[in-house]
Design an enzyme around this catalytic site. Sequence first.
Site, PDB file in Angstrom:
ATOM      1  N   GLY A 203       0.790  -1.233   0.000  1.00  0.00           N
ATOM      2  CA  GLY A 203       0.000   0.000   0.000  1.00  0.00           C
ATOM      3  C   GLY A 203       0.817   1.275   0.000  1.00  0.00           C
ATOM      4  N   SER A 204       0.804   2.029  -1.081  1.00  0.00           N
ATOM      5  CA  SER A 204       1.712   3.168  -1.188  1.00  0.00           C
ATOM      6  C   SER A 204       1.220   4.131  -2.261  1.00  0.00           C
ATOM      7  CB  SER A 204       3.120   2.667  -1.515  1.00  0.00           C
ATOM      8  OG  SER A 204       3.066   1.745  -2.601  1.00  0.00           O
TER       9      SER A 204
END
Length: 245
Positions: A203-204
């Site tokens: 998640g980024s």
Amino acid sequence: MAGDFMDNRGRGEARSAIPSIHPEGRKYALICFGLSLIAAVLAWETIAWPLAFLSLCILAFFRDPERVVPRGDNLLVSPADGTVTQIAEVEPPLELRGEDGGLGRAPVTRISIYLSVFDVHINRSPCAGTIVAMNYMPGKFVNAELDKASDENERQHLLIMRGDGVVVGMTQIAGLVSRRIVPFVKPGDIVAAGQRIGLIRFGSRVDLYLPAGTSPQVLMGQRVIAGETVLGRLGETVTLEGVQQ
């Protein structure tokens, strides 16, 4: 096979294949699967099955599919898989301004791409050129979808200089869950458009800064694919409109 030439006149051969797994993920999947086997031998089924499932999730997260990169001297392709969550005129970060060969202080268009845990997390170069600067900045791990993540989160800035001297900036930003940015390149490396240049674990977000005189070729909320989706064409300032449905 990587390197095959494809075009829009039917030349080339499309193949369907199971994506390879990046080495960064193989070790974690093996550890997790090994623990699940140990739990199974000890008859701890309530632990064994979740661990086995987790090992499959890790393999899926670190998948590294081949991409067909469009060719064109004026094209900027997406550096990441994900959803376009922001398109804004901003001043470049201090680390990308540079005294010589940077983006300068004048506002430029920033396209922000959010990567969920279900997206491919291998990042690719938006254009061909030379890596002229890389700056890693430690920071927080707030939600990568928030605007302040560009300034507060752990991040890595890259400047890529094209052969014509145009400089393109991008930033890899760690998110709420991710805790490590892994680079595949270093300053001085020559990269091709769509080449793998790094990954962000779990998640980024990735920001791309378009050169002056270039407008986005994507819309808010659009899904993009690293190395394939065209985000901009240098020197073109056409306004796009779309309807969400």
